[in-house]
Design a protein around this motif. Sequence first.
Motif, short mmCIF file in Angstrom:
data_model
loop_
_atom_site.label_atom_id
_atom_site.label_comp_id
_atom_site.label_asym_id
_atom_site.label_seq_id
_atom_site.Cartn_x
_atom_site.Cartn_y
_atom_site.Cartn_z
N GLY A 195 97.01 -5.21 -36.49
CA GLY A 195 97.76 -5.14 -35.23
C GLY A 195 97.44 -6.29 -34.31
O GLY A 195 98.33 -6.88 -33.68
N LEU A 196 96.16 -6.64 -34.22
CA LEU A 196 95.73 -7.77 -33.39
C LEU A 196 96.33 -9.07 -33.91
O LEU A 196 96.76 -9.92 -33.12
N LEU A 197 96.38 -9.24 -35.22
CA LEU A 197 96.90 -10.47 -35.82
C LEU A 197 98.42 -10.57 -35.75
O LEU A 197 98.99 -11.64 -35.97
N THR A 198 99.08 -9.43 -35.46
CA THR A 198 100.54 -9.40 -35.50
C THR A 198 101.18 -9.37 -34.12
O THR A 198 102.36 -9.66 -33.98
N THR A 199 100.42 -9.04 -33.08
CA THR A 199 101.03 -8.85 -31.77
C THR A 199 100.58 -9.93 -30.77
O THR A 199 101.01 -11.06 -30.85
N LYS A 200 99.71 -9.54 -29.83
CA LYS A 200 99.27 -10.45 -28.78
C LYS A 200 97.75 -10.41 -28.65
O LYS A 200 97.11 -9.44 -29.06
N ALA A 201 97.22 -11.44 -28.02
CA ALA A 201 95.78 -11.50 -27.82
C ALA A 201 95.29 -10.34 -26.96
O ALA A 201 94.16 -9.87 -27.12
N ILE A 202 96.14 -9.84 -26.04
CA ILE A 202 95.71 -8.75 -25.16
C ILE A 202 95.48 -7.45 -25.91
O ILE A 202 94.86 -6.52 -25.38
N PHE A 203 95.93 -7.37 -27.15
CA PHE A 203 95.68 -6.18 -27.97
C PHE A 203 94.18 -5.95 -28.12
O PHE A 203 93.73 -4.81 -28.27
N VAL A 204 93.41 -7.03 -28.07
CA VAL A 204 91.96 -6.91 -28.26
C VAL A 204 91.33 -6.05 -27.17
O VAL A 204 90.25 -5.47 -27.39
N LEU A 205 91.97 -5.93 -26.01
CA LEU A 205 91.39 -5.17 -24.91
C LEU A 205 91.18 -3.70 -25.26
O LEU A 205 90.18 -3.11 -24.88
N ILE A 206 92.12 -3.11 -26.01
CA ILE A 206 91.99 -1.69 -26.33
C ILE A 206 90.89 -1.45 -27.36
O ILE A 206 90.36 -0.33 -27.47
N LEU A 207 90.51 -2.47 -28.10
CA LEU A 207 89.50 -2.30 -29.15
C LEU A 207 88.13 -1.98 -28.55
O LEU A 207 87.35 -1.25 -29.18
N PHE A 208 87.83 -2.50 -27.37
CA PHE A 208 86.51 -2.24 -26.77
C PHE A 208 86.35 -0.77 -26.38
O PHE A 208 85.33 -0.15 -26.75
N PRO A 209 87.30 -0.16 -25.64
CA PRO A 209 87.17 1.28 -25.36
C PRO A 209 87.12 2.13 -26.62
O PRO A 209 86.35 3.10 -26.69
N LEU A 210 87.91 1.77 -27.63
CA LEU A 210 87.91 2.54 -28.89
C LEU A 210 86.56 2.41 -29.60
O LEU A 210 86.07 3.37 -30.20
N PHE A 211 85.96 1.23 -29.52
CA PHE A 211 84.65 1.02 -30.11
C PHE A 211 83.59 1.87 -29.40
O PHE A 211 82.70 2.44 -30.03
N GLU A 214 83.81 5.43 -30.60
CA GLU A 214 83.76 5.61 -32.05
C GLU A 214 82.35 5.99 -32.50
O GLU A 214 81.38 5.32 -32.14
N LYS A 215 82.23 7.05 -33.28
CA LYS A 215 80.91 7.50 -33.75
C LYS A 215 80.40 6.63 -34.89
O LYS A 215 79.21 6.37 -35.00
N GLU A 216 81.30 6.19 -35.76
CA GLU A 216 80.91 5.36 -36.91
C GLU A 216 81.15 3.89 -36.55
O GLU A 216 82.04 3.24 -37.10
N LYS A 217 80.33 3.37 -35.67
CA LYS A 217 80.56 2.05 -35.11
C LYS A 217 80.47 0.93 -36.15
O LYS A 217 81.22 -0.04 -36.09
N ILE A 218 79.56 1.03 -37.08
CA ILE A 218 79.40 -0.03 -38.10
C ILE A 218 80.63 -0.08 -38.99
O ILE A 218 81.17 -1.18 -39.26
N ARG A 219 81.10 1.07 -39.45
CA ARG A 219 82.29 1.10 -40.31
C ARG A 219 83.54 0.67 -39.54
O ARG A 219 84.52 0.22 -40.14
N PHE A 220 83.51 0.82 -38.25
CA PHE A 220 84.62 0.37 -37.41
C PHE A 220 84.58 -1.14 -37.23
O PHE A 220 85.60 -1.82 -37.28
N LEU A 221 83.38 -1.66 -37.07
CA LEU A 221 83.21 -3.08 -36.72
C LEU A 221 83.30 -4.01 -37.92
O LEU A 221 83.90 -5.09 -37.83
#
Length: 417
Positions: A195-211, A214-221
């Motif tokens: 999704g980040l590679l297909t849309t806009k740079a601002i998509f990265v903003l939502i990844l921080f709250p989701l991280f 997220e309980k499984e942070k390593i598998r997410f990252l």
Amino acid sequence: MNIVYGKLAISLACTLLIIVMLVRRKAITAWLDGQSSKVVLTAGWLLFRLLPFVGVYLIAGLSTTSDVNGFWDEGSKASLGQIVYRDFWSPYSPLYAYFLGAFLKLWYDPKMIVLTMALMDGVALWLSFIFYRPLVTQGNLLFKAMVYLLFPGSLVLCIIGAQEDVWMWLFVVLAYLVQKRTGKVTWYAVILAIGLLTTKAIFVLILFPLFLIEKEKIRFLVPMAAIGLLSLAILYPLVGWEFMQPLDEAKTLRAPNIPAVINPWFANQIGVGEKFWNWIGLLLSLGLGSWTALRFQNKSFQYMLSRTWVVLFATMMIVQQSAYSNYIFLFLIPLMYGVVDWTSKKQVALLLIYNILCVVHPSIWWRLDMPKYHSLNDIVATQTSLMDYSLQLCIIVLTGYFIRLAFRESNVMVQQH
């Protein structure tokens, strides 16, 4: 100004139809409860997306305008195998132009860009129906889907403006649904990275709250980092540092935003246009979005994501200098499904007004040659400048109102089940 009057007329007509639906809401909702969701959503898309597309571009023969021409430049060159950032400029993520280019292989015409946006909007709405289904009755979901298809903030911005902002919501919801079905955080992370590679740079903003939640942070990252490094390994040899082109968008001054509105009250002494405002905007939107995610992390994912998304991107819309009111298309689905209380006449009325203002103002602002107000005299210099400034102020106030609604805890979803 014909495009402004046209957008206003369409917006008012759509709003009138929505009001009629709201008057008959109970009867319509009860009827929709017994219908096939696939049939209703397909019929709604055909009626409120495909039919307007055919009417505007094929029957009336209107030419594509505004952002469509820029998307055509990117997509057409990508479809011919040219390299993004090197052979043509792009403010979007690297896969965006190639995604459009794939559709242009089917119909090599700028109108295909608009049709692609309409298709993606339909997919986003369909995925949202699945996403909210565990918490909201079918009748309520389908009723709101039909209202969404009629909202000026979706219909006009999709069919006339060909905006792609709703794609970001699509990818996050898709990632969650895939994770829910497979039980694997890895696939969740992979789809978010795509999704980040297909849309806009601002998509990265939502990844921080989701991280953060997220309980499984390593598998997410790890999958995200792997895909990011692979992308960099491909891009850098081809284009060098030109892959940073999307960040140039932050330098573009638009309106409405808080710095632009308060600037004339401080006699142009607050440094509008300076880079530090971008950092302030980034910290505010990311900070409030992360706070919202942590605040509601023990609620359902649908509840948490809806409110986090609205707080994050609605805040960004009014604090980031490069954002403008078309960004309502980015958060309209979670706003109407997960934040607004449809039993409140005040909230619904303000949402309708908000849609109209966000659709009409950008066209007015562009056609006034993107005015910037340096003093109070600039605001009242002409009737049009006063109107433009007033519209900007109204949009900012209403955006703040909906941010507050999203941050405030309520049982809006429970009431709808």
